[in-house]
Design an enzyme around this catalytic site. Structure first.
Site, PDB file in Angstrom:
ATOM      1  CG  ASN A 255      -3.869   8.957   4.602  1.00  0.00           C
ATOM      2  OD1 ASN A 255      -2.893   8.558   3.971  1.00  0.00           O
ATOM      3  ND2 ASN A 255      -4.265   8.377   5.725  1.00  0.00           N
TER       4      ASN A 255
ATOM      5  CE  LYS B 101      -2.494   1.532   3.615  1.00  0.00           C
ATOM      6  NZ  LYS B 101      -3.591   1.466   4.614  1.00  0.00           N
TER       7      LYS B 101
ATOM      8  CG  HIS C  62      -5.746   1.329  10.248  1.00  0.00           C
ATOM      9  ND1 HIS C  62      -5.721   2.115  11.377  1.00  0.00           N
ATOM     10  CD2 HIS C  62      -5.039   1.993   9.299  1.00  0.00           C
ATOM     11  CE1 HIS C  62      -5.034   3.225  11.118  1.00  0.00           C
ATOM     12  NE2 HIS C  62      -4.616   3.172   9.873  1.00  0.00           N
TER      13      HIS C  62
ATOM     14  CG  ASP D 252      -4.661   5.540   2.765  1.00  0.00           C
ATOM     15  OD1 ASP D 252      -5.670   6.256   2.640  1.00  0.00           O
ATOM     16  OD2 ASP D 252      -4.163   5.243   3.872  1.00  0.00           O
TER      17      ASP D 252
ATOM     18  CD  GLU E 299      -7.099   4.848   8.197  1.00  0.00           C
ATOM     19  OE1 GLU E 299      -6.405   5.718   8.740  1.00  0.00           O
ATOM     20  OE2 GLU E 299      -6.735   4.215   7.180  1.00  0.00           O
TER      21      GLU E 299
ATOM     22  CD  GLU F 181      -1.797  -0.518   7.699  1.00  0.00           C
ATOM     23  OE1 GLU F 181      -1.391   0.394   6.963  1.00  0.00           O
ATOM     24  OE2 GLU F 181      -2.705  -0.348   8.538  1.00  0.00           O
TER      25      GLU F 181
ATOM     26  CE  LYS G 268      -0.299   6.357   5.178  1.00  0.00           C
ATOM     27  NZ  LYS G 268      -1.719   5.964   5.250  1.00  0.00           N
TER      28      LYS G 268
ATOM     29  CG  ASP H 267      -7.479   1.548  14.432  1.00  0.00           C
ATOM     30  OD1 ASP H 267      -6.439   1.992  13.951  1.00  0.00           O
ATOM     31  OD2 ASP H 267      -7.670   1.440  15.663  1.00  0.00           O
TER      32      ASP H 267
ATOM     33  CD  GLU I 213      -6.709   2.663   3.567  1.00  0.00           C
ATOM     34  OE1 GLU I 213      -6.500   3.010   4.739  1.00  0.00           O
ATOM     35  OE2 GLU I 213      -5.989   1.825   2.972  1.00  0.00           O
TER      36      GLU I 213
END
Length: 367
Positions: free
Chosen positions: A202, A169, A302, A200, A252, A322, A171, A275, A226
């Site tokens: 975020n 993964k 997560h 991801d 998450e 993860e 970001k 999470d 994500e």
């Protein structure tokens, strides 16, 4: 009449310490850089001598002391109570009904929950996964990277491939779509055609921009996108999901199974990744796993890899673990990975134990 053969194991103390350990490399995201790992370390002591351990990740050092104090305060009210995690969960929910079980209060409850399950598994001399009725088995993992750019991203991808990981993964959410594509294409070339590439955002994009960028990623071999927009905008995620072909991943930031239910009812995602801390510890995770099973949604984890490897092994729709070793510097032994998979340790409980020398080195004392 009280059972004298198997008297209740009682909680005798809940203690918590704050540490702040360096992250190397720092975790870069589209909304900021996390350069350290601020952790609350929880020790739950039971009347039979068993001790349960758990960690909380507060994201910012500014929240460390407040979170530690919340754990200690809630823990004091549990002294003398049976070491029965579902009953502890009920008591804490009752105690927080007027305040609300969100934010730091939710995190503290989850930490106590994880420590209680750990202590109970230690008392029963079983790994947590076996206490929960599962078995130790390999869980496929993805190596989790930050917003590393091309050079560092390719270097880390090559290292993960050499270690046998089948998924990585990264970001994204760079200043331009062109930069997102440049990084993704460089990683795909370094990984080869068969490995899964996950991205991801975020929460960094507006809904229209998320749709635009995800459309552009649809030919790049991406396995999930994500949190493309604000995590609590379930309607926005649903609009994105309706208009793109790539699977949308989120979870998450769900604070408890209730928020997960709202997201799923809104049609916000194709995949889920609670999470362990925010969803409510082991108890909250088990409830979340039932929600995912009822809808046939693959469920990943997560962070919190040490406890998540146990939980995913009893999750009916288990997907990916993860790998992000946030607590490693203060642990006696980090979770080990082999050929891109992890197996819960054979030790009783979760297997978490503190490296006390490291804890003293990184401890943050209350002012």
């Amino acid at each position: 009449m009280k059972d004298q053969v198997n008297p209740d194991i009682l909680i005798s103390a809940v203690q918590a310490r704050a540490v702040n350990v360096p992250l190397d490399p720092p975790l870069r995201t589209s909304v900021g850089v996390i350069s350290t790992s601020p952790l609350v370390l929880i020790d739950l002591q039971a009347s039979d001598g068993s001790v349960g351990h758990a960690t909380l990740f507060t994201y910012t050092p500014a929240a460390l002391e407040a979170t530690r104090q919340m754990v200690v305060s809630l823990g004091e009210g549990l002294n003398g109570q049976p070491l029965a995690p579902f009953e502890i969960d009920r008591l804490l929910s009752q105690r927080l009904r007027l305040l609300g079980r969100t934010g730091i209060a939710q995190m503290a409850c989850a930490g106590i929950d994880m420590a209680a399950w750990d202590a109970l598994a230690v008392a029963r001399n079983l790994p947590l996964v076996e206490l929960l009725g599962g078995r130790r088995r390999p869980i496929a993992a993805y190596d989790s990277h930050g917003m590393d750019g091309v050079e560092l991203g390719v270097e880390r991808a090559g290292r993960a491939m050499a270690q046998g990981f089948g998924a990585i993964k990264t970001k994204v959410g760079y200043a331009t779509l062109a930069e997102d594509l440049r990084v993704v294409r460089a990683l795909r070339q370094a990984m080869g055609p068969d490995a899964q590439l996950l991205v991801d955002y975020n929460q960094g994009l507006s809904v229209p921009e998320a749709i635009r960028r995800i459309h552009a990623l649809e030919g790049e071999g991406i396995s999930w996108v994500e949190e493309p927009t604000l995590q609590d905008d379930y309607a926005g995620h649903a609009r994105i999901r309706e208009q793109v072909r790539l699977p949308i991943q989120m979870g998450e930031n769900w604070c408890g199974p209730g928020e997960m239910t709202k997201a799923l009812e809104a049609g916000a995602c194709d995949l889920v990744m609670p999470d362990a801390m925010k969803i409510g510890g082991v108890t909250g995770w088990l409830r979340a796993a039932a929600l995912a099973q009822a809808r046939g949604l693959p469920m990943s984890s997560h962070i919190f890899q040490e406890v998540s490897v146990h939980l995913l092994a009893v999750t009916p729709t288990c997907h990916l673990l993860e790998r992000m070793d946030l607590a490693g510097p203060v642990l006696e032994e980090s979770l080990s990975f082999e050929n891109g998979t992890a197996i819960a340790p054979q030790r009783p409980g979760t297997g978490i134990a503190w490296n006390e020398d490291a804890v003293r080195r990184f401890e943050v004392k209350a002012h």
